[in-house]
Scaffold this active site. Structure first.
Site, PDB file in Angstrom:
ATOM      1  N   TYR A 184       0.846  -1.193   0.000  1.00 33.97           N
ATOM      2  CA  TYR A 184       0.000   0.000   0.000  1.00 33.97           C
ATOM      3  C   TYR A 184       0.878   1.237   0.000  1.00 33.97           C
ATOM      4  O   TYR A 184       1.991   1.225   0.541  1.00 33.97           O
ATOM      5  CB  TYR A 184      -0.923  -0.016   1.222  1.00 33.97           C
ATOM      6  N   TYR A 207      -3.418   5.551   9.145  1.00 38.39           N
ATOM      7  CA  TYR A 207      -2.920   4.208   8.834  1.00 38.39           C
ATOM      8  C   TYR A 207      -1.714   3.977   9.731  1.00 38.39           C
ATOM      9  O   TYR A 207      -0.568   4.143   9.331  1.00 38.39           O
ATOM     10  CB  TYR A 207      -2.542   4.116   7.360  1.00 38.39           C
TER      11      TYR A 207
END
Length: 381
Positions: A253, A263
């Site tokens: 990612y 995140y």
């Protein structure tokens, strides 16, 4: 012959024999031969034809694998006879499932490693037909799994499993089967022999919703263990089972290289490690096992696993507004890219990070930012 086939046959024949003296019926026959994939078909052409004289054409009909069929001509991904092991499929919504489906479309045999606590629900849903809509292949067949194994890639060997985990009722589905990386590799070797494809679709960060400054050492290391070292561990154990020329792939990612607030929990660090490891593993596994190792950086997808982060819908909207290609990412698009990278068509590609995100990774400016609006427009927001 149906109307569609006939029309395509005429079209193909007219292209091949344009300017020749073939009669329409003969031209259609030639087109039909190529369309239907007949073997050693004999076509007669008139004397003096500038196109063909009486001759034989050897055209091989595509065979099927996992219910999938291949186009009789053109450049196609052909994985018939190949065996794939995919770790990290827990439902029919995520990237792991999409990769499995596209590999099956190309003819590969699919075996799965399913996280132990999710195994019972997965198998029950599969048995009751809850996944049937997403199991349908393009030719009308169904995605089938040769084997489904309980797996938890956080543990390499049985000795690594803590007693509280081994006795946990959530792990009852693996009773007597073994779910560590080495045990699953042994089961795959027993059931499948050699394999050609390994897919790592695994990630977990118990503190993913915490900012990095609030992440504990335990949570940070847990994220790296589950999300990146597991790829190393799998290649250690599955590499010897892979045929030369095989390929492995993982999913990463963009948070590995860009700041994605929210995140957290060490997950951005884990993805960065995964990408670095991909390059080193490409060299080491390439030399030792003659296999290729790559990773795909996928854009945001509203899968069950992604929703655990808590802001995936915001990321999907952000991507739609700012990516060069303005559309939502489909899991199938990641599956298609994986199928290519895992196929012989990508035989010279290894150690690569491939973005499948509608081009979002290229952007240096958020085009929907209020900072770009004129003051009077921004104040009206």
């Amino acid at each position: 012959m149906n109307t569609q086939t006939l029309s395509r046959g005429h079209c193909l024949a007219s292209q091949i024999c344009k300017g020749s003296s073939l009669r329409p019926r003969q031209a259609a026959q030639l087109g039909s031969v190529q369309r239907l994939g007949l073997v050693n078909a004999e076509i007669a052409t008139p004397r003096g034809s500038t196109c063909f004289s009486r001759r034989h054409f050897t055209i091989t009909r595509a065979e099927t694998g996992n219910g999938a069929s291949q186009a009789p001509c053109g450049l196609a991904i052909d994985l018939r006879g190949k065996k794939a092991f995919i770790a990290g499929v827990a439902d029919d919504q995520g990237f792991g499932w999409a990769i499995a489906k596209q590999l099956a479309e190309a003819g590969a045999e699919i075996s799965l490693g399913v996280w132990v606590p999710a195994l019972s629900i997965f198998e029950t849903s599969l048995r009751r037909g809850k996944f049937d809509a997403n199991r349908k292949l393009e030719n009308g067949g169904m995605l089938e799994f040769a084997n489904i194994y309980p797996m938890d890639a956080v543990y390499d060997t049985p000795e690594d499993v803590p007693e509280d985990v081994a006795n946990n009722k959530r792990y009852a589905a693996a009773s007597g089967k073994g779910f560590t990386v080495v045990e699953v590799a042994q089961q795959v070797e027993r059931d499948c022999g050699k394999i050609d494809i390994m897919v790592h679709s695994l990630a977990n960060g118990p503190e993913v919703t915490k900012p990095l400054l609030e992440t504990s050492r335990r949570g940070y290391l847990a994220a790296v263990s589950a999300s990146s070292y597991s790829y190393v561990s799998m290649l250690q154990r599955f590499g010897p089972l892979m045929n030369p020329g095989g390929a492995a792939i993982s999913l990463t990612y963009i948070a590995s290289e860009r700041i994605i607030p929210g995140y957290g929990g060490g997950m951005s660090s884990a993805k960065a490690a995964l990408e670095s490891d991909t390059r080193v593993l490409a060299y080491e596994a390439g030399r030792k096992f003659q296999i290729r190792v790559n990773t795909i950086s996928a854009g945001p997808l509203g899968s069950r696993a992604a929703k655990a982060i808590g802001f995936i819908e915001d990321m999907i909207r952000y991507s739609y507004e700012n990516a060069p290609i303005q559309k939502e990412l489909q899991a199938k698009e990641v599956g298609n890219a994986a199928a290519f990278l895992l196929s012989p068509l990508a035989s010279a590609i290894t150690g690569s990070l491939v973005y499948v995100d509608n081009g979002l990774n290229n952007m240096g400016l958020a085009t929907d930012s209020q900072a770009l609006l004129q003051p009077e427009k921004a104040s009206s927001k």
